[in-house]
Design an enzyme around this catalytic site. Structure first.
Site, PDB file in Angstrom:
ATOM      1  N   HIS A 222       0.860  -1.183   0.000  1.00  0.00           N
ATOM      2  CA  HIS A 222       0.000   0.000   0.000  1.00  0.00           C
ATOM      3  C   HIS A 222       0.894   1.229   0.000  1.00  0.00           C
ATOM      4  O   HIS A 222       1.869   1.299   0.757  1.00  0.00           O
ATOM      5  CB  HIS A 222      -0.896  -0.039   1.248  1.00  0.00           C
ATOM      6  CG  HIS A 222      -1.490   1.267   1.641  1.00  0.00           C
ATOM      7  ND1 HIS A 222      -2.325   1.985   0.818  1.00  0.00           N
ATOM      8  CD2 HIS A 222      -1.371   1.993   2.781  1.00  0.00           C
ATOM      9  CE1 HIS A 222      -2.697   3.094   1.452  1.00  0.00           C
ATOM     10  NE2 HIS A 222      -2.128   3.123   2.637  1.00  0.00           N
ATOM     11  N   TYR A 256      -6.141   9.180   1.791  1.00  0.00           N
ATOM     12  CA  TYR A 256      -6.241   9.733   3.133  1.00  0.00           C
ATOM     13  C   TYR A 256      -5.003  10.580   3.411  1.00  0.00           C
ATOM     14  O   TYR A 256      -3.947  10.412   2.770  1.00  0.00           O
ATOM     15  CB  TYR A 256      -6.430   8.648   4.198  1.00  0.00           C
ATOM     16  CG  TYR A 256      -5.277   7.676   4.351  1.00  0.00           C
ATOM     17  CD1 TYR A 256      -4.168   7.986   5.133  1.00  0.00           C
ATOM     18  CD2 TYR A 256      -5.315   6.409   3.754  1.00  0.00           C
ATOM     19  CE1 TYR A 256      -3.121   7.087   5.302  1.00  0.00           C
ATOM     20  CE2 TYR A 256      -4.269   5.509   3.912  1.00  0.00           C
ATOM     21  CZ  TYR A 256      -3.176   5.864   4.682  1.00  0.00           C
ATOM     22  OH  TYR A 256      -2.138   4.973   4.844  1.00  0.00           O
ATOM     23  N   VAL A 353      -4.585  -7.698  11.630  1.00  0.00           N
ATOM     24  CA  VAL A 353      -5.101  -6.687  12.560  1.00  0.00           C
ATOM     25  C   VAL A 353      -4.412  -5.357  12.280  1.00  0.00           C
ATOM     26  O   VAL A 353      -3.188  -5.263  12.369  1.00  0.00           O
ATOM     27  CB  VAL A 353      -4.859  -7.100  14.026  1.00  0.00           C
ATOM     28  CG1 VAL A 353      -5.483  -6.079  14.969  1.00  0.00           C
ATOM     29  CG2 VAL A 353      -5.412  -8.493  14.294  1.00  0.00           C
ATOM     30  N   VAL A 355      -3.696  -1.279  13.154  1.00  0.00           N
ATOM     31  CA  VAL A 355      -3.534  -0.513  14.385  1.00  0.00           C
ATOM     32  C   VAL A 355      -4.887  -0.058  14.920  1.00  0.00           C
ATOM     33  O   VAL A 355      -5.137  -0.061  16.134  1.00  0.00           O
ATOM     34  CB  VAL A 355      -2.616   0.710  14.138  1.00  0.00           C
ATOM     35  CG1 VAL A 355      -2.590   1.621  15.370  1.00  0.00           C
ATOM     36  CG2 VAL A 355      -1.207   0.253  13.787  1.00  0.00           C
ATOM     37  N   THR A 356      -5.798   0.288  14.013  1.00  0.00           N
ATOM     38  CA  THR A 356      -7.132   0.771  14.387  1.00  0.00           C
ATOM     39  C   THR A 356      -7.832  -0.152  15.375  1.00  0.00           C
ATOM     40  O   THR A 356      -8.534   0.302  16.275  1.00  0.00           O
ATOM     41  CB  THR A 356      -8.006   0.920  13.125  1.00  0.00           C
ATOM     42  OG1 THR A 356      -7.338   1.778  12.197  1.00  0.00           O
ATOM     43  CG2 THR A 356      -9.377   1.473  13.450  1.00  0.00           C
ATOM     44  N   ASP A 546     -28.182 -21.174  16.143  1.00  0.00           N
ATOM     45  CA  ASP A 546     -29.422 -21.923  16.344  1.00  0.00           C
ATOM     46  C   ASP A 546     -29.460 -23.060  15.334  1.00  0.00           C
ATOM     47  O   ASP A 546     -28.959 -22.945  14.215  1.00  0.00           O
ATOM     48  CB  ASP A 546     -30.654 -21.021  16.245  1.00  0.00           C
ATOM     49  CG  ASP A 546     -30.800 -20.335  14.903  1.00  0.00           C
ATOM     50  OD1 ASP A 546     -29.808 -20.242  14.138  1.00  0.00           O
ATOM     51  OD2 ASP A 546     -31.904 -19.860  14.595  1.00  0.00           O
TER      52      ASP A 546
END
Length: 818
Positions: A222, A256, A353, A355-356, A546
């Site tokens: 990225h 971003y 995972v 950091v967020t 269920d």
């Protein structure tokens, strides 16, 4: 005290050590192949954006906890979390509408968030060009994590409680004995361990192969770049504060932005996916500052730079001075991967995972290991949520690449992947195509949503007065008014539904009955031919799933389940004496649901056995034949109508479909799809596990307490239910006032007609042709009563609704028992 080894000293591994030692498990060793604590993994170069709002309640919960925890950390070099806030801007009408939806998620999950005008966006972030912005979504509590500092601060706390951290320690394997972890083999020797947690980041999938485990993630590059000095930022920040403007996300262009003192950091998702070849990684990153940073590819970044300068004109006088292609993990569905190896007890993973979500995932993993269950539902992140097809290298790479492309896209809740379609089809697939089926995808299966062949019928019904609500462009996607006609026809005539994708297990053996009694909440040890609706609970009493359990022989049961997680749960609890086997029979069988007032007229002439109500009662099963085809018929109905689920071997599937469809022509039979099916089950008050209820909910709160028999011998979760407090929230049916009102799920619910206080959220919804309104399920305060008025915010539009008694349609169950 159990001995724990955590592989990976990044943000996840250090947070996990902190969480475990805080709970009293202090014999924790964290190892890493790199130095401490800038180890060279994704944590070391992470831009540190932490934003809580997510369509997933679970992921939002993880992010909120991460914000809370990182905000309490202290480090001598400065802050670990800087709450600068978040700002997402819309430059298209579609994005502006979607920000209203996102604001609804924030309200539903208890996150502070505000829709703001273009002028307010500029007030929040003065570098913005207001002319191109329609508005924004501001979340004041979001912010920036200093990931390496946060990892170090948590490691220090864990070390003070007894944990140790070993840098430059290569793990070469896992030592096991009789199916259990007993140690971690390193280049320097063996570290004894009772529990091992792989938190190795994008190296995790490669390492898990050493113990025969598939971790479906793809290391992906990225792009991240830093500009030169921006004159407009000079003097705004100090070395200590580093940033003061909110995190800026321009998702319309996959961008971003965050401040680095007087420079701007830019992250870009607009380039083609860049899966990383782990076999050549060290050579590919030779000369770079760390093995998680690939050389920057300037040509891929060029479109992102142009769009950055349009949104932030101040960048035009600058240029990119530092840049790299940073590696981190993507999964087929965008969720993290957590859980214990089924075949190697004590080996856990906490992977993919960001950091967020790091502290939230670490907390849930620690709870899972120490307490037996996490306090938040994690089925979306469970290691064993994937079907076999989704564990193949081709599937993982292709779908993870699509997830990268779509990371900032506007994704409709009914939008399914486009790659690798058609992998799992029922024997009826060719017939469904002939009828013009529009297919959804789930669990790899092609599932008819509605049939174009019913368009003429729909037009006739509409001309005769069947109401059709007006839908906006968003709710009309992946939907058709034909589905309303299909649901209506099911209630008044007869329809065939493809139930083949319903997960089915055979549970057999001399200990099968006792095993199912122990694992489920209802009494399933009944006569051969009985069918029982029951629940799987975890140790906290939460609803894991269920089931529909049919006793087909003294020692053989067919279990209708929800997902691979049920197979995993049952398999983990099998007795060690071999008296019970669990076998997935889904692909070897198929199923047609035939339901409606004329179902018996259609089916009975072809069956040698008596299908009358007295001879074949509701919630019973029998082996029989339809013409020459051997079938198992179960008198159950998820749509709330007379009829059966009819099972046979996959080899008979096409013949069974043709027999029923041809025989049904005289009765007006149609094939009907999943949209109609969903509407009908909501009319009848039937829950959908994973959407309406999860392991966070106790049976009574979810409205399925009738499936719990506390008087029977012990079962998993029984002790927790005995000591449980009355629920603070309950799942309720609400009926909208406006015939055209529509919701799709996850919308916030407010008290009263003009309420400003968010009291709950919608789980699922469907338009009911029977009452001429949309019916939805919503989690509401327990004191909410039938007849109370609530308001639901659908993408910025408020719709009033009334809490209704359940089921909304046919409360006396007369339609099923005829």
């Amino acid at each position: 005290m159990p001995r724990v080894v955590v592989i990976g000293a990044g943000i996840v591994g250090t947070s996990l050590a902190d969480e475990m030692t805080a709970r009293g498990w202090t014999d924790v060793t964290v190892v890493d192949r790199g130095p401490l604590f800038s180890t060279g993994g994704s944590t070391s170069h992470a831009p540190g954006l932490v934003f809580a709002t997510n369509p997933s309640k679970t992921m939002s919960t993880f992010a909120r906890y991460t914000i809370e925890k990182l905000s309490t950390l202290e480090h001598p070099d400065g802050w670990c979390f800087n709450p600068v806030g978040g700002l997402e801007v819309a430059t298209t009408p579609q994005r502006w509408a979607d920000l209203h939806r996102k604001a609804g998620w924030a309200q539903a999950w208890g996150i502070e968030g505000h829709l703001v005008s273009a002028e307010e966006c500029v007030d929040l972030h003065p570098l913005l060009d207001a002319d191109g912005v329609l508005g924004g979504f501001h979340t004041p509590a979001d912010g920036l994590a200093k990931a390496v500092r946060a990892a170090e601060a948590q490691a220090w706390r864990a070390r003070d409680r007894g944990a140790r951290f070993l840098p430059h320690t290569d793990v070469v394997g896992i030592v096991e004995k009789r199916g259990r972890v007993v140690g971690v083999a390193t280049a320097d020797g063996v570290i004894d361990a009772d529990v091992v947690v792989c938190a190795a980041g994008f190296w995790g999938a490669q390492f898990a192969k050493k113990v025969g485990l598939v971790v479906p993630l793809v290391p992906m590059a990225h792009q991240y770049a830093r500009t030169g000095q921006i004159p407009a930022l000079v003097g705004r920040n100090t070395e200590q504060s580093e940033a003061g403007l909110p995190i800026l996300r321009h998702q319309d262009q996959d961008l971003y932005f965050r401040e680095h003192l007087d420079r701007i950091g830019i992250g870009y998702y607009g380039h083609d996916p860049m899966p990383v070849d782990m076999s050549t990684l060290m050579a590919d990153t030779a000369g770079e500052s760390m093995p998680s940073m690939l050389p920057f590819t300037e040509e891929d970044f060029a479109p992102g730079w142009r769009e950055s300068c349009k949104l932030l004109p101040a960048l035009s006088d600058s240029k990119v001075e530092e840049a790299f292609n940073g590696i981190f993990s993507f999964t087929p569905d965008g969720f993290s991967i957590m859980g214990e190896h089924r075949d190697l007890s004590g080996f856990w993973v906490a992977e993919a995972v960001w950091v967020t979500h790091s502290a939230g995932v670490a907390k849930a993993t620690a709870e899972w290991i120490i307490d037996g269950a996490p306090s938040v539902d994690v089925h979306e992140c469970d290691l064993y949520r994937f079907e076999d097809v989704a564990r193949s290298p081709k599937f993982v790479t292709t779908t993870s690449s699509q997830a990268f492309v779509e990371v900032y896209d506007i994704i409709h809740p009914h939008q399914f992947r486009t790659a690798l379609r058609g992998l799992r089809t029922s024997p009826f697939f060719a017939r469904q195509q002939e009828l013009g089926a529009f297919f959804y995808e789930g669990g790899g299966w092609e599932r008819p949503a509605y049939y174009e062949a019913n368009a003429e019928l729909a037009q006739r019904l509409y001309s005769e007065g069947l109401a059709v609500p007006e839908r906006d462009d968003w709710s009309a996607r992946f939907w058709s008014p034909i589905s309303i006609a299909e649901a209506h026809w099911t209630r008044h005539q007869v329809a065939m539904y493809d139930m083949t994708p319903l997960t089915r297990y055979e549970v057999a053996g001399t200990g099968a009955a006792a095993f199912l009694q122990q694992m489920t909440t209802n009494n399933v040890d009944k006569s051969v031919g009985s069918v029982t609706y029951t629940l799987l609970l975890d140790e906290t009493g939460g609803v894991r799933s269920d089931l529909t359990v049919a006793r087909l022989a003294e020692t053989t049961f067919q279990v209708g389940a929800n997902s691979p997680l049920d197979f995993d749960w049952l398999s983990r609890h099998l007795p060690g004496d071999g008296s019970v086997t669990v076998r997935d029979i889904t692909g070897a069988t198929c199923c047609v649901g035939v339901w409606g007032p004329l179902a018996r007229d259609l089916v009975a002439p072809h069956c040698p056995d008596d299908l009358s109500h007295d001879a074949f009662k509701y919630f019973r099963a029998m082996h029989t034949y339809l013409d020459a085809i051997p079938v198992t018929m179960m008198r159950v109905s998820y749509v709330g109508e007379l009829g059966w689920e009819i099972y046979t071997g996959a080899e008979y599937g096409t013949a069974l479909w043709d027999l029923l469809f041809d025989a049904g022509r005289d009765h007006g039979v149609i094939a009907a799809g999943r949209i109609a099916f969903n509407s009908l089950r909501i009319e009848k008050g039937y829950r959908s596990w994973g959407t309406d209820m999860t392991a966070e909910h106790l049976p009574d709160a979810a409205g399925v307490g009738f499936a719990v028999r506390m008087a029977k011998d012990d079962f998993v979760g029984r002790a927790a239910l005995q000591s449980a407090k009355p629920p603070s929230t309950t799942l309720r049916s609400i009926v909208f006032d406006d015939p055209d009102a529509v919701v799709l799920g996850k919308e916030p619910v407010y008290l009263g007609e003009r309420g400003s206080e968010c009291i709950g959220y919608v789980t699922s919804a469907g338009y009911s042709p029977t009452v001429g309104r949309t019916i939805a399920y919503a989690w509401l305060p327990a004191e909410t009563g039938v007849g109370d008025t609530v308001t639901v915010d659908y993408r910025g539009t408020r719709h009033s609704a009334v809490v209704h008694a359940e089921p909304v349609v046919d409360p006396d169950m007369t339609r099923i028992r005829r």
